[in-house]
Design a protein around this motif. Structure first.
Motif, PDB file in Angstrom:
ATOM      1  N   LYS A  79     -31.040  24.176  15.311  1.00 27.20           N
ATOM      2  CA  LYS A  79     -31.407  22.868  14.774  1.00 27.20           C
ATOM      3  C   LYS A  79     -30.942  21.793  15.745  1.00 27.20           C
ATOM      4  CE  LYS A  79     -30.448  24.118   9.982  1.00 27.20           C
ATOM      5  NZ  LYS A  79     -29.670  23.729   8.810  1.00 27.20           N
ATOM      6  N   LYS A  81     -31.409  17.252  16.494  1.00 29.22           N
ATOM      7  CA  LYS A  81     -32.045  15.955  16.269  1.00 29.22           C
ATOM      8  C   LYS A  81     -32.017  15.212  17.592  1.00 29.22           C
ATOM      9  CE  LYS A  81     -30.918  15.732  11.419  1.00 29.22           C
ATOM     10  NZ  LYS A  81     -30.262  15.028  10.340  1.00 29.22           N
ATOM     11  N   SER A  82     -33.179  14.799  18.009  1.00 26.90           N
ATOM     12  CA  SER A  82     -33.254  14.144  19.306  1.00 26.90           C
ATOM     13  C   SER A  82     -32.549  12.788  19.270  1.00 26.90           C
ATOM     14  CB  SER A  82     -34.719  13.964  19.709  1.00 26.90           C
ATOM     15  OG  SER A  82     -35.375  13.141  18.778  1.00 26.90           O
ATOM     16  N   LYS A  84     -29.603  11.972  18.954  1.00 33.60           N
ATOM     17  CA  LYS A  84     -28.436  11.838  18.073  1.00 33.60           C
ATOM     18  C   LYS A  84     -27.290  12.771  18.453  1.00 33.60           C
ATOM     19  CE  LYS A  84     -30.641   8.996  15.448  1.00 33.60           C
ATOM     20  NZ  LYS A  84     -30.411   7.573  15.577  1.00 33.60           N
ATOM     21  N   TYR A  86     -27.058  15.953  18.012  1.00 38.39           N
ATOM     22  CA  TYR A  86     -26.824  16.906  16.942  1.00 38.39           C
ATOM     23  C   TYR A  86     -27.491  18.217  17.313  1.00 38.39           C
ATOM     24  CZ  TYR A  86     -27.191  19.086  12.340  1.00 38.39           C
ATOM     25  OH  TYR A  86     -27.112  19.959  11.277  1.00 38.39           O
TER      26      TYR A  86
END
Length: 109
Positions: A79, A81-82, A84, A86
């Motif tokens: 997983k 998140k671009s 960010k 994460y």
């Protein structure tokens, strides 16, 4: 050709004699016999029996033997998140039981 369709752990399998199949983990010891009760369809050269949904006829016997317990190839879950920063990486290995189908037969009274 003799075969049957059975249900094991909520999944349906087309099985034939003298073949082994991988099912979701079943808590049975290695080399122990197992008998399948949820039979959806039975077919040999002469007869075809179809259940609605299962065959209520207890004259069909499907006997198997537990060969071993295994784990499948690892599945990677990634997983992110671009923008960010994460990122999470996890792995999972599914547990399975390999069973050899020894006999499929119709017991005639």
């Amino acid at each position: 050709m003799k075969y049957a369709i059975i249900e094991v752990n909520g999944k349906q399998f087309w099985i034939e004699e003298n073949n082994f199949y991988d099912f979701t983990k079943i808590n049975i010891n290695i080399n122990q016999q197992i008998f399948f009760k949820k039979i959806l369809l039975y077919r040999d050269n002469k007869t075809i029996l179809l259940g609605q949904p299962y065959l209520s006829n207890t004259n069909i016997i499907i006997k198997g033997k537990v060969l071993k317990h295994l784990v499948k190839k690892k599945i990677i879950i990634y997983k992110f998140k671009s923008k960010k920063n994460y990122r999470r990486k996890k792995g999972y290995r599914h547990k399975i039981t390999r069973i050899l189908i020894e006999n499929i037969f119709l017991k005639i009274k």
